[in-house]
Design a protein around this motif. Structure first.
Motif, PDB file in Angstrom:
ATOM      1  N   PRO A  42       0.850  -1.196   0.000  1.00 49.75           N
ATOM      2  CA  PRO A  42       0.000   0.000   0.000  1.00 49.75           C
ATOM      3  C   PRO A  42       0.882   1.241   0.000  1.00 49.75           C
ATOM      4  O   PRO A  42       2.022   1.193   0.467  1.00 49.75           O
ATOM      5  CB  PRO A  42      -0.755  -0.118   1.325  1.00 49.75           C
ATOM      6  N   SER A  43       0.372   2.324  -0.538  1.00 49.06           N
ATOM      7  CA  SER A  43       1.155   3.566  -0.502  1.00 49.06           C
ATOM      8  C   SER A  43       0.197   4.748  -0.524  1.00 49.06           C
ATOM      9  O   SER A  43      -0.966   4.607  -0.906  1.00 49.06           O
ATOM     10  CB  SER A  43       2.108   3.647  -1.702  1.00 49.06           C
ATOM     11  N   HIS A  72      -1.980   7.457  -1.600  1.00 48.73           N
ATOM     12  CA  HIS A  72      -2.689   7.640  -2.875  1.00 48.73           C
ATOM     13  C   HIS A  72      -2.298   6.583  -3.908  1.00 48.73           C
ATOM     14  O   HIS A  72      -2.421   6.795  -5.105  1.00 48.73           O
ATOM     15  CB  HIS A  72      -2.391   9.023  -3.484  1.00 48.73           C
ATOM     16  N   ARG A  88      -4.605  -8.166   0.912  1.00 48.34           N
ATOM     17  CA  ARG A  88      -4.743  -6.980   1.768  1.00 48.34           C
ATOM     18  C   ARG A  88      -5.277  -5.819   0.926  1.00 48.34           C
ATOM     19  O   ARG A  88      -4.805  -5.571  -0.173  1.00 48.34           O
ATOM     20  CB  ARG A  88      -3.372  -6.594   2.343  1.00 48.34           C
ATOM     21  N   ARG A  89      -6.308  -5.148   1.403  1.00 53.59           N
ATOM     22  CA  ARG A  89      -6.858  -3.977   0.711  1.00 53.59           C
ATOM     23  C   ARG A  89      -7.281  -2.945   1.749  1.00 53.59           C
ATOM     24  O   ARG A  89      -7.544  -3.301   2.889  1.00 53.59           O
ATOM     25  CB  ARG A  89      -8.127  -4.338  -0.090  1.00 53.59           C
ATOM     26  N   LEU A 138     -10.213  10.390   4.354  1.00 54.97           N
ATOM     27  CA  LEU A 138      -9.796  10.923   3.054  1.00 54.97           C
ATOM     28  C   LEU A 138     -10.937  11.798   2.532  1.00 54.97           C
ATOM     29  O   LEU A 138     -11.818  11.345   1.815  1.00 54.97           O
ATOM     30  CB  LEU A 138      -9.469   9.807   2.055  1.00 54.97           C
ATOM     31  N   VAL A 186      -6.246   2.895   6.600  1.00 56.22           N
ATOM     32  CA  VAL A 186      -5.237   3.787   7.182  1.00 56.22           C
ATOM     33  C   VAL A 186      -5.700   5.220   7.017  1.00 56.22           C
ATOM     34  O   VAL A 186      -6.293   5.571   5.996  1.00 56.22           O
ATOM     35  CB  VAL A 186      -3.895   3.621   6.422  1.00 56.22           C
TER      36      VAL A 186
HETATM   37  C1  LIG Z   1       1.486   5.866   4.204  1.00 56.36           C
HETATM   38  C2  LIG Z   1       0.072   5.681   3.777  1.00 56.36           C
HETATM   39  C3  LIG Z   1      -0.856   6.689   4.001  1.00 56.36           C
HETATM   40  C4  LIG Z   1      -2.197   6.510   3.633  1.00 56.36           C
HETATM   41  N1  LIG Z   1      -3.094   7.499   3.939  1.00 56.36           N
HETATM   42  C5  LIG Z   1      -4.405   7.285   3.679  1.00 56.36           C
HETATM   43  C6  LIG Z   1      -5.383   8.255   4.101  1.00 56.36           C
HETATM   44  O1  LIG Z   1      -5.064   9.274   4.703  1.00 56.36           O
HETATM   45  N2  LIG Z   1      -6.673   7.986   3.837  1.00 56.36           N
HETATM   46  C7  LIG Z   1      -7.075   6.848   3.188  1.00 56.36           C
HETATM   47  O2  LIG Z   1      -8.276   6.661   2.996  1.00 56.36           O
HETATM   48  N3  LIG Z   1      -6.163   5.923   2.765  1.00 56.36           N
HETATM   49  C8  LIG Z   1      -4.855   6.115   3.009  1.00 56.36           C
HETATM   50  N4  LIG Z   1      -3.924   5.176   2.638  1.00 56.36           N
HETATM   51  C9  LIG Z   1      -4.336   3.996   1.887  1.00 56.36           C
HETATM   52  C10 LIG Z   1      -3.933   4.116   0.404  1.00 56.36           C
HETATM   53  O3  LIG Z   1      -4.755   5.051  -0.271  1.00 56.36           O
HETATM   54  C11 LIG Z   1      -4.052   2.721  -0.236  1.00 56.36           C
HETATM   55  O4  LIG Z   1      -3.169   1.856   0.418  1.00 56.36           O
HETATM   56  C12 LIG Z   1      -3.711   2.726  -1.710  1.00 56.36           C
HETATM   57  O5  LIG Z   1      -4.652   3.516  -2.407  1.00 56.36           O
HETATM   58  C13 LIG Z   1      -3.712   1.306  -2.298  1.00 56.36           C
HETATM   59  O6  LIG Z   1      -4.968   0.697  -2.125  1.00 56.36           O
HETATM   60  P1  LIG Z   1      -5.134  -0.640  -1.286  1.00 56.36           P
HETATM   61  O7  LIG Z   1      -4.707  -0.354   0.125  1.00 56.36           O
HETATM   62  O8  LIG Z   1      -6.599  -0.995  -1.379  1.00 56.36           O
HETATM   63  O9  LIG Z   1      -4.250  -1.686  -1.921  1.00 56.36           O
HETATM   64  C14 LIG Z   1      -2.600   5.324   2.996  1.00 56.36           C
HETATM   65  C15 LIG Z   1      -1.654   4.314   2.770  1.00 56.36           C
HETATM   66  C16 LIG Z   1      -0.335   4.475   3.158  1.00 56.36           C
HETATM   67  C17 LIG Z   1       0.652   3.368   2.934  1.00 56.36           C
END
Ligand SMILES: Cc1cc2nc3c(=O)[nH]c(=O)nc-3n(C[C@H](O)[C@H](O)[C@H](O)COP(=O)(O)O)c2cc1C
Length: 316
Positions: free
Chosen positions: A28-29, A31, A126-127, A224, A282
């Motif tokens: 995950p990252s 955005h 993981r999502r 978000l 997150v």
């Molecule tokens: C360091 C970090 C910060 C993130 N911050 C946010 C956030 O503030 N709000 C949110 O909804 N998702 C957040 N995410 C989740 C990411 O948007 C998400 O991991 C990415 O879009 C990939 O999607 P997935 O987790 O479903 O694989 C964050 C993820 C990471 C790793």
């Protein structure tokens, strides 16, 4: 020399490189921007910080990018262990580069642990779950397993507990949501990262967040905030914080290396949750505001600044 130990570093084969690359790609990252370049040369796997446009409003200090690098590093290390090797991590300064490169090498063989294999198996499913958690709350045993998985010092992970903590954090998150909602420059930047349903790329875009994956209600809505988010009131938010299990990851240090370390922990916790049937999302967006970080640190009497909030629950 112990069994399986070799003086020579292991040279990554082509199939092994693919395992490593797929693991990093599943991280995950912020955005889904994947702010790294992953390269494997002979015996060295390298994670290089990669500049990303259109993140200055959301991540002015680069904290989320470093947390993301840490998450990718966790995936990489789990893949190395899955391949039956013990990873060694080094930070290597490169002339002309502001940021160090993280290198991973292996010199000896091992049997992967049960926990490492369980977490490795969770990498691909993981999502981010920004929906509701209709299932029951986390048990004490589940909460304990998540804190243990982080591998951080006891004060660096902290569950938000009880009505007064929930209300205090709800106030801060609600304030952050209002500021973000009204910030035109921030919203212009965020719009570049939202992938609309009719856009090319399908449900798993290379970067960006599918509109359908955003949270429109309760706590994820303030995790978000877009210009379309309907802002929940503080009392509702407080009750969601009490219902969802919300973990704060924090640390005394606030430099790039601290953020990478916390990012590693964040992903370990997330994979542990996934492997045990829990879902998570997150939230770092509210922490972009210094006054919100400071208020949460004070309200929860944290030993340092909060770096990320994670919510956990059961989808059914
Ligand atoms: C360091 C970090 C910060 C993130 N911050 C946010 C956030 O503030 N709000 C949110 O909804 N998702 C957040 N995410 C989740 C990411 O948007 C998400 O991991 C990415 O879009 C990939 O999607 P997935 O987790 O479903 O694989 C964050 C993820 C990471 C790793």
């Amino acid at each position: 020399m112990s069994e399986g130990r070799s003086a020579h570093p292991h040279v990554w084969s082509v199939p092994e490189r693919e395992v490593l690359a797929s693991a990093v790609a599943a991280a995950p990252s912020v955005h889904n921007a994947r702010p790294w370049t992953f390269v494997v040369r002979e015996h060295v796997a390298e994670l290089r910080p990669h500049p990303v446009d259109l993140l200055d409003e959301h991540d002015p200090l680069g904290r989320d990018r470093d947390l993301s690098l840490g998450a990718a590093l966790t995936n990489l290390l789990l893949a190395v262990e899955h391949l039956g090797l013990v990873p060694r991590v080094d930070e290597v300064a490169e002339p002309g580069c502001e940021r160090a490169i993280t290198t991973v090498t292996a010199t000896h063989r091992t049997e992967p642990s049960e926990a490492a294999e369980r977490r490795f198996a969770a990498l691909t499913h993981r999502r981010s779950h920004r929906g509701a958690f209709p299932g029951g709350r986390l048990t004490d045993a589940e909460r304990a397993s998540l804190r243990a998985a982080a591998g951080l010092a006891p004060g660096e992970t902290r569950w938000i507990t009880g009505a007064s903590e929930a209300l205090a954090v709800a106030r801060s998150l609600s304030y952050a949501a209002r500021v973000m909602h009204a910030d035109a420059a921030y919203q212009r930047e965020l719009a570049h990262w939202i992938v609309y349903e009719d856009a090319v790329g399908g449900p798993n875009p290379e970067s960006g967040i599918p509109e359908s994956a955003l949270g429109w209600r309760g706590l994820p809505a303030v995790g978000l905030v877009t210009d379309r988010t309907k802002l929940p009131d503080e009392a509702l938010l407080a009750s969601r914080i009490e219902h969802d299990s919300v973990l704060v990851l924090c640390g005394e240090g606030d430099a790039a290396g601290d953020h990478v370390r916390i990012g590693r922990a964040l992903q370990l916790v997330w994979l542990e949750a996934t492997s045990r049937g829990m879902a998570a999302s997150v939230m770092t967006q509210p922490l972009r505001l210094g006054e919100v970080r400071a208020a949460i640190a004070e309200e929860l009497e944290l030993p340092g600044k909060p770096h990320a909030l994670m919510r956990f629950g059961h989808r059914s």
